[in-house]
Design a protein around this motif. Structure first.
Motif, PDB file in Angstrom:
ATOM      1  N   CYS A  11      70.838  45.077   1.167  1.00  0.00           N
ATOM      2  CA  CYS A  11      71.198  44.932   2.576  1.00  0.00           C
ATOM      3  C   CYS A  11      72.598  45.511   2.771  1.00  0.00           C
ATOM      4  CB  CYS A  11      71.157  43.462   2.986  1.00  0.00           C
ATOM      5  SG  CYS A  11      71.438  43.216   4.735  1.00  0.00           S
ATOM      6  N   PHE A  12      72.759  46.297   3.796  1.00  0.00           N
ATOM      7  CA  PHE A  12      74.042  46.931   4.093  1.00  0.00           C
ATOM      8  C   PHE A  12      74.713  46.217   5.253  1.00  0.00           C
ATOM      9  CE2 PHE A  12      71.693  49.906   1.668  1.00  0.00           C
ATOM     10  CZ  PHE A  12      72.619  50.668   0.977  1.00  0.00           C
ATOM     11  N   ASP A  13      76.013  46.446   5.401  1.00  0.00           N
ATOM     12  CA  ASP A  13      76.751  45.821   6.497  1.00  0.00           C
ATOM     13  C   ASP A  13      76.350  46.397   7.851  1.00  0.00           C
ATOM     14  OD1 ASP A  13      78.283  44.194   4.767  1.00  0.00           O
ATOM     15  OD2 ASP A  13      79.707  45.830   4.435  1.00  0.00           O
ATOM     16  N   VAL A  14      76.111  47.707   7.886  1.00  0.00           N
ATOM     17  CA  VAL A  14      75.877  48.375   9.170  1.00  0.00           C
ATOM     18  C   VAL A  14      75.078  49.657   8.956  1.00  0.00           C
ATOM     19  CG1 VAL A  14      78.030  49.730   9.116  1.00  0.00           C
ATOM     20  CG2 VAL A  14      77.075  49.048  11.322  1.00  0.00           C
ATOM     21  N   ILE A  15      74.387  50.061  10.000  1.00  0.00           N
ATOM     22  CA  ILE A  15      73.719  51.361  10.040  1.00  0.00           C
ATOM     23  C   ILE A  15      74.475  52.214  11.051  1.00  0.00           C
ATOM     24  CG2 ILE A  15      71.597  52.601  10.635  1.00  0.00           C
ATOM     25  CD1 ILE A  15      70.102  49.939   9.947  1.00  0.00           C
ATOM     26  N   VAL A  16      74.924  53.382  10.623  1.00  0.00           N
ATOM     27  CA  VAL A  16      75.630  54.319  11.498  1.00  0.00           C
ATOM     28  C   VAL A  16      74.645  55.417  11.891  1.00  0.00           C
ATOM     29  CG1 VAL A  16      77.514  55.994  11.684  1.00  0.00           C
ATOM     30  CG2 VAL A  16      77.854  53.863  10.387  1.00  0.00           C
ATOM     31  N   VAL A  17      74.446  55.578  13.191  1.00  0.00           N
ATOM     32  CA  VAL A  17      73.533  56.603  13.694  1.00  0.00           C
ATOM     33  C   VAL A  17      74.372  57.736  14.281  1.00  0.00           C
ATOM     34  CG1 VAL A  17      71.521  57.085  15.112  1.00  0.00           C
ATOM     35  CG2 VAL A  17      71.957  54.740  14.356  1.00  0.00           C
ATOM     36  N   ALA A  41      64.010  51.044  13.087  1.00  0.00           N
ATOM     37  CA  ALA A  41      63.029  50.683  12.055  1.00  0.00           C
ATOM     38  C   ALA A  41      63.727  50.103  10.825  1.00  0.00           C
ATOM     39  CB  ALA A  41      62.195  51.907  11.675  1.00  0.00           C
ATOM     40  N   LEU A  42      64.864  50.676  10.445  1.00  0.00           N
ATOM     41  CA  LEU A  42      65.617  50.135   9.306  1.00  0.00           C
ATOM     42  C   LEU A  42      66.122  48.727   9.595  1.00  0.00           C
ATOM     43  CD1 LEU A  42      67.666  53.304   8.252  1.00  0.00           C
ATOM     44  CD2 LEU A  42      65.745  52.260   7.006  1.00  0.00           C
ATOM     45  N   MET A  43      66.580  48.492  10.814  1.00  0.00           N
ATOM     46  CA  MET A  43      67.020  47.138  11.174  1.00  0.00           C
ATOM     47  C   MET A  43      65.855  46.163  11.118  1.00  0.00           C
ATOM     48  SD  MET A  43      70.001  47.351  14.027  1.00  0.00           S
ATOM     49  CE  MET A  43      70.361  45.616  13.870  1.00  0.00           C
ATOM     50  N   ARG A  44      64.701  46.571  11.560  1.00  0.00           N
ATOM     51  CA  ARG A  44      63.517  45.702  11.516  1.00  0.00           C
ATOM     52  C   ARG A  44      63.093  45.400  10.081  1.00  0.00           C
ATOM     53  NH1 ARG A  44      60.693  48.769  16.516  1.00  0.00           N
ATOM     54  NH2 ARG A  44      61.663  47.536  18.167  1.00  0.00           N
ATOM     55  N   GLN A  45      63.489  46.261   9.144  1.00  0.00           N
ATOM     56  CA  GLN A  45      63.230  46.035   7.719  1.00  0.00           C
ATOM     57  C   GLN A  45      64.354  45.226   7.068  1.00  0.00           C
ATOM     58  OE1 GLN A  45      62.581  49.878   5.833  1.00  0.00           O
ATOM     59  NE2 GLN A  45      61.359  50.546   7.572  1.00  0.00           N
ATOM     60  N   ASP A  46      65.277  44.729   7.900  1.00  0.00           N
ATOM     61  CA  ASP A  46      66.420  43.929   7.434  1.00  0.00           C
ATOM     62  C   ASP A  46      67.342  44.684   6.477  1.00  0.00           C
ATOM     63  OD1 ASP A  46      65.731  41.652   8.936  1.00  0.00           O
ATOM     64  OD2 ASP A  46      64.279  41.055   7.397  1.00  0.00           O
ATOM     65  N   LYS A  47      67.514  45.987   6.714  1.00  0.00           N
ATOM     66  CA  LYS A  47      68.431  46.783   5.896  1.00  0.00           C
ATOM     67  C   LYS A  47      69.882  46.560   6.300  1.00  0.00           C
ATOM     68  CE  LYS A  47      65.167  48.935   3.627  1.00  0.00           C
ATOM     69  NZ  LYS A  47      64.814  48.490   2.306  1.00  0.00           N
ATOM     70  N   ALA A  48      70.114  46.129   7.558  1.00  0.00           N
ATOM     71  CA  ALA A  48      71.462  45.810   8.057  1.00  0.00           C
ATOM     72  C   ALA A  48      71.310  44.979   9.320  1.00  0.00           C
ATOM     73  CB  ALA A  48      72.251  47.080   8.348  1.00  0.00           C
ATOM     74  N   ASP A  49      72.394  44.300   9.689  1.00  0.00           N
ATOM     75  CA  ASP A  49      72.383  43.437  10.873  1.00  0.00           C
ATOM     76  C   ASP A  49      72.947  44.106  12.115  1.00  0.00           C
ATOM     77  OD1 ASP A  49      71.226  41.210   9.672  1.00  0.00           O
ATOM     78  OD2 ASP A  49      73.155  40.487   8.949  1.00  0.00           O
ATOM     79  N   CYS A  50      73.689  45.202  11.937  1.00  0.00           N
ATOM     80  CA  CYS A  50      74.359  45.827  13.081  1.00  0.00           C
ATOM     81  C   CYS A  50      74.195  47.338  13.050  1.00  0.00           C
ATOM     82  CB  CYS A  50      75.853  45.482  13.068  1.00  0.00           C
ATOM     83  SG  CYS A  50      76.168  43.742  13.367  1.00  0.00           S
ATOM     84  N   LEU A  51      74.356  47.933  14.224  1.00  0.00           N
ATOM     85  CA  LEU A  51      74.314  49.380  14.393  1.00  0.00           C
ATOM     86  C   LEU A  51      75.646  49.879  14.946  1.00  0.00           C
ATOM     87  CD1 LEU A  51      71.025  50.179  16.394  1.00  0.00           C
ATOM     88  CD2 LEU A  51      71.471  50.734  14.016  1.00  0.00           C
ATOM     89  N   ILE A  52      76.072  51.033  14.475  1.00  0.00           N
ATOM     90  CA  ILE A  52      77.098  51.802  15.174  1.00  0.00           C
ATOM     91  C   ILE A  52      76.402  53.071  15.631  1.00  0.00           C
ATOM     92  CG2 ILE A  52      79.283  53.051  15.093  1.00  0.00           C
ATOM     93  CD1 ILE A  52      80.168  51.239  12.811  1.00  0.00           C
ATOM     94  N   VAL A  53      76.370  53.286  16.934  1.00  0.00           N
ATOM     95  CA  VAL A  53      75.817  54.518  17.485  1.00  0.00           C
ATOM     96  C   VAL A  53      77.001  55.380  17.915  1.00  0.00           C
ATOM     97  CG1 VAL A  53      73.574  53.576  18.117  1.00  0.00           C
ATOM     98  CG2 VAL A  53      75.460  53.361  19.714  1.00  0.00           C
ATOM     99  N   GLU A  75      64.544  49.177  22.617  1.00  0.00           N
ATOM    100  CA  GLU A  75      63.660  48.945  21.465  1.00  0.00           C
ATOM    101  C   GLU A  75      63.771  47.522  20.925  1.00  0.00           C
ATOM    102  OE1 GLU A  75      61.283  50.926  19.998  1.00  0.00           O
ATOM    103  OE2 GLU A  75      61.568  52.179  21.775  1.00  0.00           O
ATOM    104  N   GLY A  76      64.565  46.677  21.612  1.00  0.00           N
ATOM    105  CA  GLY A  76      64.631  45.276  21.234  1.00  0.00           C
ATOM    106  C   GLY A  76      65.813  44.859  20.378  1.00  0.00           C
TER     107      GLY A  76
END
Length: 178
Positions: A11-17, A41-53, A75-76
């Motif tokens: 699990c990562f801290d964040v996903i950067v898009v 989709a990655l967030m739905r797989q619990d890979k991270a809790d937050c996004l940076i767009v 997308e929810g």
């Protein structure tokens, strides 16, 4: 590990898009849409809790970051789980702004989402500034992009990488640690 393994339990801290074009009327380009949907989709797989767009104002308003945030919300993804970086007008500038955001939140590791051809250079910048980053490529771009343009994107990456090495070195020398 340079790329996120599909069956990874980490699990990562964040996903950067990383951003892409916004079209006339504020419509997301297919590339921008694919990247956001991949991150969701990655967030739905619990890979991270937050996004940076990330992404500033391009040819058409609003900013890439704002369009991506709205897409993720549609997308929810809860609004409080999304940080929009809206200053960056290049991969390098966006990465620097995202790293500042990550440090503010004490986030040390990230999944970087972009197109596969763009990930090596993107992950390189994050790692050079102390972020434990892996890449995850949004699929489907090759099928919808003319072959000549796909080759252009790869050639651009080949040329851009040495330039980004210079940018990283000069930024570190002139600014020290961000």
């Amino acid at each position: 590990m340079f790329f996120l393994k599909e069956n990874s339990q980490i699990c990562f801290d964040v996903i950067v898009v990383l951003g892409a074009a916004v079209w006339k009327g504020g419509r997301p380009s297919p590339t921008l849409r694919r990247r956001v949907l991949h991150a969701v989709a990655l967030m739905r797989q619990d890979k991270a809790d937050c996004l940076i767009v990330t992404g500033g104002l391009g040819k058409y308003p609003p900013t890439e970051g704002k369009v991506m945030k709205n897409l993720a919300i549609n997308e929810g993804i809860p609004q409080n789980k999304i940080v929009a970086e809206e200053k960056g007008t290049s991969t390098f500038k966006s990465a620097i702004e995202c790293i500042k955001i990550m440090r503010k939140h004490n986030w040390l590791n990230a999944i970087i989402v972009s197109d596969p051809y763009h990930l090596f250079r993107s992950v390189f910048v994050f790692r050079c500034f102390g972020i434990n980053a892996v890449g995850s490529g949004a699929q489907g771009g090759r099928e919808t992009t003319p072959l000549w343009k796909w080759w252009y994107y790869h050639l651009r990456e080949f040329i851009a990488f040495p330039w980004y090495t210079v940018l990283v070195l000069t930024t570190k020398l002139l600014r020290g640690r961000l």
